[in-house]
Design a protein around this motif. Structure first.
Motif, PDB file in Angstrom:
ATOM      1  N   LEU A  83      -8.618  13.875  -5.046  1.00 58.94           N
ATOM      2  CA  LEU A  83      -9.972  13.403  -4.843  1.00 58.94           C
ATOM      3  C   LEU A  83     -10.135  11.970  -5.320  1.00 58.94           C
ATOM      4  O   LEU A  83     -10.994  11.249  -4.855  1.00 58.94           O
ATOM      5  CB  LEU A  83     -10.957  14.315  -5.571  1.00 58.94           C
ATOM      6  CG  LEU A  83     -10.970  15.767  -5.082  1.00 58.94           C
ATOM      7  CD1 LEU A  83     -11.888  16.603  -5.954  1.00 58.94           C
ATOM      8  CD2 LEU A  83     -11.403  15.834  -3.630  1.00 58.94           C
ATOM      9  N   ILE A  84      -9.280  11.551  -6.253  1.00 56.41           N
ATOM     10  CA  ILE A  84      -9.312  10.192  -6.775  1.00 56.41           C
ATOM     11  C   ILE A  84      -7.942   9.589  -6.513  1.00 56.41           C
ATOM     12  O   ILE A  84      -6.918  10.197  -6.813  1.00 56.41           O
ATOM     13  CB  ILE A  84      -9.598  10.177  -8.287  1.00 56.41           C
ATOM     14  CG1 ILE A  84     -10.962  10.799  -8.558  1.00 56.41           C
ATOM     15  CG2 ILE A  84      -9.527   8.754  -8.816  1.00 56.41           C
ATOM     16  CD1 ILE A  84     -11.268  10.946 -10.034  1.00 56.41           C
ATOM     17  N   LYS A  85      -7.916   8.392  -5.944  1.00 57.90           N
ATOM     18  CA  LYS A  85      -6.643   7.726  -5.731  1.00 57.90           C
ATOM     19  C   LYS A  85      -6.808   6.233  -5.912  1.00 57.90           C
ATOM     20  O   LYS A  85      -7.924   5.722  -5.931  1.00 57.90           O
ATOM     21  CB  LYS A  85      -6.070   8.051  -4.355  1.00 57.90           C
ATOM     22  CG  LYS A  85      -6.871   7.543  -3.194  1.00 57.90           C
ATOM     23  CD  LYS A  85      -6.180   7.891  -1.896  1.00 57.90           C
ATOM     24  CE  LYS A  85      -6.854   7.187  -0.741  1.00 57.90           C
ATOM     25  NZ  LYS A  85      -6.176   7.399   0.500  1.00 57.90           N
ATOM     26  N   GLU A  86      -5.689   5.528  -6.058  1.00 61.93           N
ATOM     27  CA  GLU A  86      -5.699   4.091  -6.262  1.00 61.93           C
ATOM     28  C   GLU A  86      -6.283   3.381  -5.063  1.00 61.93           C
ATOM     29  O   GLU A  86      -6.178   3.849  -3.940  1.00 61.93           O
ATOM     30  CB  GLU A  86      -4.269   3.570  -6.419  1.00 61.93           C
ATOM     31  CG  GLU A  86      -3.584   3.914  -7.671  1.00 61.93           C
ATOM     32  CD  GLU A  86      -2.195   3.296  -7.702  1.00 61.93           C
ATOM     33  OE1 GLU A  86      -1.970   2.254  -7.055  1.00 61.93           O
ATOM     34  OE2 GLU A  86      -1.348   3.875  -8.364  1.00 61.93           O
ATOM     35  N   SER A  87      -6.833   2.215  -5.321  1.00 62.59           N
ATOM     36  CA  SER A  87      -7.311   1.374  -4.236  1.00 62.59           C
ATOM     37  C   SER A  87      -6.108   0.839  -3.468  1.00 62.59           C
ATOM     38  O   SER A  87      -5.084   0.485  -4.058  1.00 62.59           O
ATOM     39  CB  SER A  87      -8.117   0.206  -4.802  1.00 62.59           C
ATOM     40  OG  SER A  87      -8.379  -0.738  -3.804  1.00 62.59           O
ATOM     41  N   SER A  88      -6.207   0.769  -2.170  1.00 67.50           N
ATOM     42  CA  SER A  88      -5.106   0.258  -1.359  1.00 67.50           C
ATOM     43  C   SER A  88      -4.956  -1.253  -1.512  1.00 67.50           C
ATOM     44  O   SER A  88      -3.979  -1.824  -1.040  1.00 67.50           O
ATOM     45  CB  SER A  88      -5.326   0.615   0.105  1.00 67.50           C
ATOM     46  OG  SER A  88      -6.529   0.025   0.563  1.00 67.50           O
ATOM     47  N   SER A  89      -5.910  -1.914  -2.185  1.00 67.78           N
ATOM     48  CA  SER A  89      -5.813  -3.356  -2.395  1.00 67.78           C
ATOM     49  C   SER A  89      -5.127  -3.706  -3.714  1.00 67.78           C
ATOM     50  O   SER A  89      -4.925  -4.879  -4.006  1.00 67.78           O
ATOM     51  CB  SER A  89      -7.203  -3.992  -2.348  1.00 67.78           C
ATOM     52  OG  SER A  89      -7.994  -3.505  -3.406  1.00 67.78           O
ATOM     53  N   ASN A  90      -4.758  -2.711  -4.525  1.00 62.72           N
ATOM     54  CA  ASN A  90      -4.040  -2.976  -5.782  1.00 62.72           C
ATOM     55  C   ASN A  90      -2.639  -3.502  -5.487  1.00 62.72           C
ATOM     56  O   ASN A  90      -2.031  -3.122  -4.491  1.00 62.72           O
ATOM     57  CB  ASN A  90      -3.911  -1.706  -6.609  1.00 62.72           C
ATOM     58  CG  ASN A  90      -5.184  -1.350  -7.324  1.00 62.72           C
ATOM     59  OD1 ASN A  90      -6.128  -2.117  -7.346  1.00 62.72           O
ATOM     60  ND2 ASN A  90      -5.218  -0.169  -7.900  1.00 62.72           N
ATOM     61  N   PRO A  91      -2.083  -4.348  -6.359  1.00 62.33           N
ATOM     62  CA  PRO A  91      -0.701  -4.790  -6.169  1.00 62.33           C
ATOM     63  C   PRO A  91       0.266  -3.606  -6.205  1.00 62.33           C
ATOM     64  O   PRO A  91       0.060  -2.636  -6.940  1.00 62.33           O
ATOM     65  CB  PRO A  91      -0.455  -5.714  -7.365  1.00 62.33           C
ATOM     66  CG  PRO A  91      -1.804  -6.165  -7.785  1.00 62.33           C
ATOM     67  CD  PRO A  91      -2.717  -5.010  -7.495  1.00 62.33           C
ATOM     68  N   VAL A  92       1.300  -3.676  -5.385  1.00 67.04           N
ATOM     69  CA  VAL A  92       2.301  -2.619  -5.288  1.00 67.04           C
ATOM     70  C   VAL A  92       3.654  -3.224  -5.650  1.00 67.04           C
ATOM     71  O   VAL A  92       4.065  -4.232  -5.070  1.00 67.04           O
ATOM     72  CB  VAL A  92       2.354  -2.034  -3.855  1.00 67.04           C
ATOM     73  CG1 VAL A  92       3.448  -0.998  -3.731  1.00 67.04           C
ATOM     74  CG2 VAL A  92       1.004  -1.461  -3.463  1.00 67.04           C
ATOM     75  N   PHE A  93       4.358  -2.624  -6.627  1.00 70.58           N
ATOM     76  CA  PHE A  93       5.676  -3.070  -7.049  1.00 70.58           C
ATOM     77  C   PHE A  93       6.728  -2.201  -6.371  1.00 70.58           C
ATOM     78  O   PHE A  93       6.586  -0.978  -6.319  1.00 70.58           O
ATOM     79  CB  PHE A  93       5.832  -2.935  -8.573  1.00 70.58           C
ATOM     80  CG  PHE A  93       4.881  -3.788  -9.346  1.00 70.58           C
ATOM     81  CD1 PHE A  93       5.260  -5.057  -9.755  1.00 70.58           C
ATOM     82  CD2 PHE A  93       3.622  -3.329  -9.664  1.00 70.58           C
ATOM     83  CE1 PHE A  93       4.387  -5.848 -10.479  1.00 70.58           C
ATOM     84  CE2 PHE A  93       2.743  -4.114 -10.383  1.00 70.58           C
ATOM     85  CZ  PHE A  93       3.123  -5.375 -10.790  1.00 70.58           C
ATOM     86  N   MET A  94       7.779  -2.825  -5.863  1.00 73.16           N
ATOM     87  CA  MET A  94       8.866  -2.055  -5.257  1.00 73.16           C
ATOM     88  C   MET A  94      10.194  -2.759  -5.483  1.00 73.16           C
ATOM     89  O   MET A  94      10.231  -3.951  -5.753  1.00 73.16           O
ATOM     90  CB  MET A  94       8.611  -1.836  -3.773  1.00 73.16           C
ATOM     91  CG  MET A  94       8.662  -3.092  -2.951  1.00 73.16           C
ATOM     92  SD  MET A  94       8.003  -2.855  -1.327  1.00 73.16           S
ATOM     93  CE  MET A  94       6.288  -2.743  -1.687  1.00 73.16           C
ATOM     94  N   ARG A  95      11.255  -2.000  -5.385  1.00 66.52           N
ATOM     95  CA  ARG A  95      12.598  -2.518  -5.588  1.00 66.52           C
ATOM     96  C   ARG A  95      13.317  -2.564  -4.256  1.00 66.52           C
ATOM     97  O   ARG A  95      13.174  -1.663  -3.447  1.00 66.52           O
ATOM     98  CB  ARG A  95      13.345  -1.590  -6.543  1.00 66.52           C
ATOM     99  CG  ARG A  95      14.657  -2.143  -7.010  1.00 66.52           C
ATOM    100  CD  ARG A  95      15.287  -1.186  -7.983  1.00 66.52           C
ATOM    101  NE  ARG A  95      16.248  -0.377  -7.268  1.00 66.52           N
ATOM    102  CZ  ARG A  95      16.856   0.688  -7.777  1.00 66.52           C
ATOM    103  NH1 ARG A  95      16.584   1.078  -8.989  1.00 66.52           N
ATOM    104  NH2 ARG A  95      17.718   1.352  -7.072  1.00 66.52           N
ATOM    105  N   LYS A  96      14.085  -3.621  -4.027  1.00 63.76           N
ATOM    106  CA  LYS A  96      14.917  -3.712  -2.832  1.00 63.76           C
ATOM    107  C   LYS A  96      16.326  -4.052  -3.286  1.00 63.76           C
ATOM    108  O   LYS A  96      16.537  -5.022  -4.008  1.00 63.76           O
ATOM    109  CB  LYS A  96      14.396  -4.784  -1.875  1.00 63.76           C
ATOM    110  CG  LYS A  96      15.244  -4.884  -0.624  1.00 63.76           C
ATOM    111  CD  LYS A  96      14.696  -5.888   0.355  1.00 63.76           C
ATOM    112  CE  LYS A  96      15.596  -5.911   1.580  1.00 63.76           C
ATOM    113  NZ  LYS A  96      15.172  -6.917   2.536  1.00 63.76           N
TER     114      LYS A  96
END
Length: 147
Positions: A83-96
């Motif tokens: 019912l509660i989730k992060e905003s899609s505009s928050n920064p997203v960290f990922m590894r490549k």
């Protein structure tokens, strides 16, 4: 009995592979019930994503946990218990991962790149990203990085 090495576990796993949408997709099913799915770019051979899934306590399939690559967004209109989730505009960290290095990528940064500075804290084993924007209440973010 000795614990099998990663290479032995990988060789013993059941594997399925296919090429679709310019990606080579490989699915591994391990003897302990865990699953791993990897996607490679066909042209460059680079790893695009790696996800893991294991059985939940009732024996059903759990959710995919993204290790490498961008997290997949849930389908619009899908019934979720969240019912509660992060905003899609928050920064997203990922590894490549590439053949020669590990890269940390950040998506959805709200300010121009000139506003940010990156440093490495060796004692805390993390990368710190700071902004010079004084309006922001949280002026820095950190992400663990292998040093």
């Amino acid at each position: 009995m000795a614990v099998p090495s990663w290479l032995e576990r990988l060789r013993a796993a059941s594997k399925t592979a296919l090429v679709q949408d310019g990606k080579r997709k490989v699915h591994y099913l391990f003897e302990d019930g865990k699953e791993m799915a990897e996607e490679y770019d066909v042209k460059s051979g680079q790893l695009v994503s790696r996800k893991w899934r294991e059985k939940n306590t009732l024996g059903g399939s759990g959710k995919w946990q993204v290790e490498v690559g961008e997290p997949t967004s849930p389908l619009l209109g899908a019934l979720e218990s969240e019912l509660i989730k992060e905003s899609s505009s928050n920064p997203v960290f990922m590894r490549k991962d590439t053949l020669s290095n590990f890269q940390w990528r950040i998506r959805n940064l709200p300010y121009p790149k000139e506003v940010y500075s990156v440093s490495v804290e060796k004692e805390q084993r993390c990368c710190v990203i700071r902004t010079s924007n004084k309006k922001s209440p949280s002026a820095s973010q950190s992400a663990p990085c292998p040093l």
